[in-house]
Write an enzyme that holds these catalytic residues in place. Sequence first.
Site, PDB file in Angstrom:
ATOM      1  N   THR A  33       0.857  -1.184   0.000  1.00 11.26           N
ATOM      2  CA  THR A  33       0.000   0.000   0.000  1.00 11.26           C
ATOM      3  C   THR A  33       0.894   1.235   0.000  1.00 11.26           C
ATOM      4  O   THR A  33       2.076   1.147  -0.336  1.00 11.26           O
ATOM      5  CB  THR A  33      -1.008  -0.043   1.172  1.00 11.26           C
ATOM      6  OG1 THR A  33      -1.941   1.031   1.035  1.00 11.26           O
ATOM      7  CG2 THR A  33      -0.323   0.067   2.523  1.00 11.26           C
ATOM      8  N   ASN A  34       0.357   2.404   0.334  1.00 13.44           N
ATOM      9  CA  ASN A  34       1.165   3.633   0.352  1.00 13.44           C
ATOM     10  C   ASN A  34       0.700   4.513   1.498  1.00 13.44           C
ATOM     11  O   ASN A  34      -0.231   4.166   2.228  1.00 13.44           O
ATOM     12  CB  ASN A  34       1.066   4.342  -1.002  1.00 13.44           C
ATOM     13  CG  ASN A  34      -0.362   4.705  -1.348  1.00 13.44           C
ATOM     14  OD1 ASN A  34      -0.984   5.512  -0.684  1.00 13.44           O
ATOM     15  ND2 ASN A  34      -0.895   4.075  -2.382  1.00 13.44           N
ATOM     16  N   ASP A  35       1.341   5.656   1.652  1.00 14.62           N
ATOM     17  CA  ASP A  35       1.130   6.522   2.820  1.00 14.62           C
ATOM     18  C   ASP A  35      -0.086   7.438   2.732  1.00 14.62           C
ATOM     19  O   ASP A  35      -0.267   8.282   3.607  1.00 14.62           O
ATOM     20  CB  ASP A  35       2.361   7.409   3.025  1.00 14.62           C
ATOM     21  CG  ASP A  35       3.462   6.670   3.772  1.00 14.62           C
ATOM     22  OD1 ASP A  35       3.135   5.717   4.499  1.00 14.62           O
ATOM     23  OD2 ASP A  35       4.631   7.066   3.626  1.00 14.62           O
TER      24      ASP A  35
END
Length: 233
Positions: A33-35
């Site tokens: 995933t990402n931030d």
Amino acid sequence: VELLRGDRPMAGRRVLVTAGGTVERLDPVRYITNDSSGKMGFALAETARDWGADVTLVCARTDGPPPAGVRVVRAESAEEMRDAVMSRLPELDAVVKAAAVADYRPAVRHPSKMKKGSETLTLELVKTPDILQQIGEWKRTREPGGKAPFVVGFAAETDDVERHAMEKLARKGCDLIAANDVSAEGAGFGADTNIVNVYGAEGLVEAIPQSAKRSVAERLWRLVALRAGWDWT
Ligand code: CTP
Ligand code: CA
């Protein structure tokens, strides 16, 4: 709709906002995933709700729950988000794609938890669908005269913001692109404020200095209304 829209200038408008970071699973307990926090998308959804719009919020992984008073559609992966967005296009007046969609996902989703083995492990990743680009293609190929939403993309950049943003606008066929320099202090992932340059086909349309994400959202919706030719007052 009404003679005076007053403090509900978006009454009668149907809009869709995407928010958060997509989750691309490798096995039942692991994922990429990402931030993205979802805050920019939440602010856009809240503003549209407060201004009277019918709001669908397509929500991937976010920090904290989505705002009340909007229709929340959960979409975990890029592919789920693509399906959630594309199936709703014909009924919408505007789409704002604030989500951080993963560019790649694991090629294989293992049905059971992967076991530890050799000293190194190489993961094969494959491209996800570019949802914004598919929306642009859908708009170009729909029947002439058919209803189509006004489309706003986001661009997260760390350098050469203008060149990358203009290139994305052209490639994806969106009406506006809101670019933020995610390496700047007070902008981008997780922050409560954002610094956004909005580009249209002719170039820079509006430079929004560091502001609360809510104020950025208000300015973006005003710009959408203006450019889409919506009655506002
Ligand atoms: N986007 C999308 N589907 C993808 C990737 C991106 O719909 N698979 C959308 C994002 O929601 C955003 C816009 O495209 O509105 C730009 O995303 P960004 O990551 O900045 O651009 P990319 O085209 O993915 O290019 P790159 O990451 O290489 O800069
Ligand atoms: Ca990307």
